[in-house]
Design a protein around this motif. Sequence first.
Motif, PDB file in Angstrom:
ATOM      1  N   SER A  94       0.808  -1.237   0.000  1.00 34.17           N
ATOM      2  CA  SER A  94       0.000   0.000   0.000  1.00 34.17           C
ATOM      3  C   SER A  94       0.832   1.273   0.000  1.00 34.17           C
ATOM      4  CB  SER A  94      -0.967   0.049   1.186  1.00 34.17           C
ATOM      5  OG  SER A  94      -1.993  -0.873   1.030  1.00 34.17           O
ATOM      6  N   ASP A  95       2.104   1.190  -0.343  1.00 28.45           N
ATOM      7  CA  ASP A  95       2.949   2.385  -0.322  1.00 28.45           C
ATOM      8  C   ASP A  95       2.412   3.480  -1.251  1.00 28.45           C
ATOM      9  OD1 ASP A  95       4.672   1.216   1.515  1.00 28.45           O
ATOM     10  OD2 ASP A  95       5.969   0.389  -0.041  1.00 28.45           O
ATOM     11  N   ALA A  96       2.277   3.177  -2.529  1.00 29.94           N
ATOM     12  CA  ALA A  96       1.777   4.170  -3.489  1.00 29.94           C
ATOM     13  C   ALA A  96       0.307   4.452  -3.252  1.00 29.94           C
ATOM     14  CB  ALA A  96       2.009   3.689  -4.912  1.00 29.94           C
ATOM     15  N   THR A  97      -0.447   3.421  -2.947  1.00 32.99           N
ATOM     16  CA  THR A  97      -1.892   3.555  -2.754  1.00 32.99           C
ATOM     17  C   THR A  97      -2.205   4.561  -1.655  1.00 32.99           C
ATOM     18  OG1 THR A  97      -2.157   1.260  -3.473  1.00 32.99           O
ATOM     19  CG2 THR A  97      -3.988   2.235  -2.288  1.00 32.99           C
ATOM     20  N   GLU A  98      -1.517   4.475  -0.543  1.00 30.02           N
ATOM     21  CA  GLU A  98      -1.757   5.405   0.563  1.00 30.02           C
ATOM     22  C   GLU A  98      -1.209   6.792   0.250  1.00 30.02           C
ATOM     23  OE1 GLU A  98      -0.902   3.902   4.484  1.00 30.02           O
ATOM     24  OE2 GLU A  98      -1.651   1.916   3.933  1.00 30.02           O
ATOM     25  N   GLN A  99      -0.003   6.859  -0.315  1.00 30.18           N
ATOM     26  CA  GLN A  99       0.595   8.162  -0.606  1.00 30.18           C
ATOM     27  C   GLN A  99      -0.204   8.949  -1.638  1.00 30.18           C
ATOM     28  OE1 GLN A  99       4.907   8.424  -1.074  1.00 30.18           O
ATOM     29  NE2 GLN A  99       5.091   6.433  -0.080  1.00 30.18           N
ATOM     30  N   MET A 100      -0.844   8.249  -2.556  1.00 25.51           N
ATOM     31  CA  MET A 100      -1.613   8.933  -3.599  1.00 25.51           C
ATOM     32  C   MET A 100      -3.055   9.196  -3.175  1.00 25.51           C
ATOM     33  SD  MET A 100       0.051   7.412  -7.063  1.00 25.51           S
ATOM     34  CE  MET A 100      -0.610   8.700  -8.104  1.00 25.51           C
ATOM     35  N   GLY A 101      -3.428   8.740  -1.986  1.00 29.45           N
ATOM     36  CA  GLY A 101      -4.732   9.055  -1.438  1.00 29.45           C
ATOM     37  C   GLY A 101      -5.887   8.238  -1.979  1.00 29.45           C
ATOM     38  N   GLU A 105     -11.880   4.930   3.124  1.00 34.74           N
ATOM     39  CA  GLU A 105     -12.976   4.217   3.773  1.00 34.74           C
ATOM     40  C   GLU A 105     -14.121   4.086   2.775  1.00 34.74           C
ATOM     41  OE1 GLU A 105     -14.474   4.501   8.114  1.00 34.74           O
ATOM     42  OE2 GLU A 105     -15.717   5.893   6.947  1.00 34.74           O
ATOM     43  N   LYS A 106     -14.627   2.874   2.650  1.00 36.16           N
ATOM     44  CA  LYS A 106     -15.739   2.596   1.753  1.00 36.16           C
ATOM     45  C   LYS A 106     -16.919   2.109   2.572  1.00 36.16           C
ATOM     46  CE  LYS A 106     -13.770   1.344  -2.515  1.00 36.16           C
ATOM     47  NZ  LYS A 106     -13.471   0.264  -3.452  1.00 36.16           N
ATOM     48  N   MET A 108     -20.343  -0.407   2.014  1.00 33.40           N
ATOM     49  CA  MET A 108     -21.161  -1.282   1.192  1.00 33.40           C
ATOM     50  C   MET A 108     -22.200  -1.950   2.078  1.00 33.40           C
ATOM     51  SD  MET A 108     -20.145  -4.462  -1.308  1.00 33.40           S
ATOM     52  CE  MET A 108     -19.185  -3.466  -2.425  1.00 33.40           C
ATOM     53  N   TYR A 109     -23.458  -1.713   1.731  1.00 29.72           N
ATOM     54  CA  TYR A 109     -24.577  -2.282   2.487  1.00 29.72           C
ATOM     55  C   TYR A 109     -24.486  -1.943   3.969  1.00 29.72           C
ATOM     56  CZ  TYR A 109     -24.789  -4.947  -1.846  1.00 29.72           C
ATOM     57  OH  TYR A 109     -24.824  -5.305  -3.171  1.00 29.72           O
ATOM     58  N   GLY A 110     -24.052  -0.716   4.264  1.00 28.14           N
ATOM     59  CA  GLY A 110     -23.966  -0.256   5.640  1.00 28.14           C
ATOM     60  C   GLY A 110     -22.713  -0.683   6.378  1.00 28.14           C
ATOM     61  N   LYS A 111     -21.880  -1.491   5.731  1.00 26.63           N
ATOM     62  CA  LYS A 111     -20.639  -1.943   6.367  1.00 26.63           C
ATOM     63  C   LYS A 111     -19.473  -1.083   5.869  1.00 26.63           C
ATOM     64  CE  LYS A 111     -17.618  -5.910   6.933  1.00 26.63           C
ATOM     65  NZ  LYS A 111     -17.266  -7.247   6.501  1.00 26.63           N
ATOM     66  N   LYS A 112     -18.725  -0.519   6.807  1.00 30.81           N
ATOM     67  CA  LYS A 112     -17.581   0.314   6.449  1.00 30.81           C
ATOM     68  C   LYS A 112     -16.305  -0.523   6.470  1.00 30.81           C
ATOM     69  CE  LYS A 112     -19.642   4.579   7.876  1.00 30.81           C
ATOM     70  NZ  LYS A 112     -19.519   5.852   8.536  1.00 30.81           N
ATOM     71  N   TYR A 113     -15.440  -0.259   5.494  1.00 27.55           N
ATOM     72  CA  TYR A 113     -14.166  -0.971   5.400  1.00 27.55           C
ATOM     73  C   TYR A 113     -13.195  -0.113   4.591  1.00 27.55           C
ATOM     74  CZ  TYR A 113     -15.687  -2.053   0.651  1.00 27.55           C
ATOM     75  OH  TYR A 113     -16.115  -1.933  -0.650  1.00 27.55           O
ATOM     76  N   MET A 114     -11.922  -0.445   4.655  1.00 26.84           N
ATOM     77  CA  MET A 114     -10.904   0.271   3.878  1.00 26.84           C
ATOM     78  C   MET A 114     -10.656  -0.461   2.566  1.00 26.84           C
ATOM     79  SD  MET A 114     -10.218   2.919   5.677  1.00 26.84           S
ATOM     80  CE  MET A 114      -8.752   3.582   4.875  1.00 26.84           C
ATOM     81  N   GLY A 115     -10.502   0.313   1.506  1.00 28.59           N
ATOM     82  CA  GLY A 115     -10.252  -0.290   0.199  1.00 28.59           C
ATOM     83  C   GLY A 115      -9.748   0.742  -0.792  1.00 28.59           C
ATOM     84  N   ILE A 116      -9.427   0.270  -1.977  1.00 30.85           N
ATOM     85  CA  ILE A 116      -8.932   1.147  -3.037  1.00 30.85           C
ATOM     86  C   ILE A 116     -10.099   1.853  -3.711  1.00 30.85           C
ATOM     87  CG2 ILE A 116      -7.844   1.207  -5.324  1.00 30.85           C
ATOM     88  CD1 ILE A 116      -5.920  -0.909  -4.411  1.00 30.85           C
ATOM     89  N   GLU A 117      -9.977   3.167  -3.803  1.00 32.75           N
ATOM     90  CA  GLU A 117     -10.922   3.965  -4.571  1.00 32.75           C
ATOM     91  C   GLU A 117     -10.517   3.845  -6.041  1.00 32.75           C
ATOM     92  OE1 GLU A 117     -12.399   8.509  -4.418  1.00 32.75           O
ATOM     93  OE2 GLU A 117     -10.232   8.267  -4.579  1.00 32.75           O
ATOM     94  N   ARG A 118     -11.486   3.550  -6.902  1.00 34.26           N
ATOM     95  CA  ARG A 118     -11.197   3.489  -8.331  1.00 34.26           C
ATOM     96  C   ARG A 118     -10.837   4.909  -8.777  1.00 34.26           C
ATOM     97  NH1 ARG A 118     -12.507  -0.630 -11.467  1.00 34.26           N
ATOM     98  NH2 ARG A 118     -14.162  -1.317 -10.066  1.00 34.26           N
TER      99      ARG A 118
END
Length: 152
Positions: A94-101, A105-106, A108-118
Motif C-alpha cells: 500500500s505504499d503508493a496507494t496510501e501516498q496517492m490518497g 474508507e468505503k 457497502m450495504y452499511g458496512k464500512k471498510y478500507m479499500g482502493i478507490e477506483r
Amino acid sequence: MTEIGDPLPNVTLKDSADQDVKLSELKPPFVLYYYPKADTPGCTNEGKDFTALKADFDKLGVSIYGLSKDTPAKLAKFAAKYDFKITLLSDEQSDATEQMGVWVEKNMYGKKYMGIERATFLIGTDGKVAQIWRKVKVKGHAAEVLSAAQAL
C-alpha cells in the motif's frame, strides 16, 4: 493525497512477472489507474476497455498501467485470462496507494471498510500529475482518459 502538478511517490512496486518497478522512474507520459481487485466485474471491464484503446494510446506514446493490491501472481493470471495488453502493477504494501490518497474508507450495504478507490492519474510529459479522476465509473472512462491524453 496526490494533486495535479505533484510528482509521483518514489516507491517500488512489482509487475505481474514479480519484477521491481519504480513508480517515479516510469517513462512519461502514462496513465496510472487504480482498481480495487483483480477478476471482479468492474475491474475486468476497465482492463478490457483500456486494452481495447491501447493502440490509440500507443500512437500518442502514452503507456497504461493498472495498479491494485493483488499479488503479482494474481495479476499475471488476471492479465492472461482476459488477454490484457496493459501492464498491471502490484502494491501489496500500500505504499503508493496510501501516498496517492486512494486507500479510503468505503461503505457497502452499511458496512464500512478500507479499500482502493477506483481512480486514474494521467501523468504528463514532465512526469507530474496532469489530470486526476476519482470515484471513477468504468463505462466510457478509458475513452475519456484517451481524450485527455490527446490534449497533452
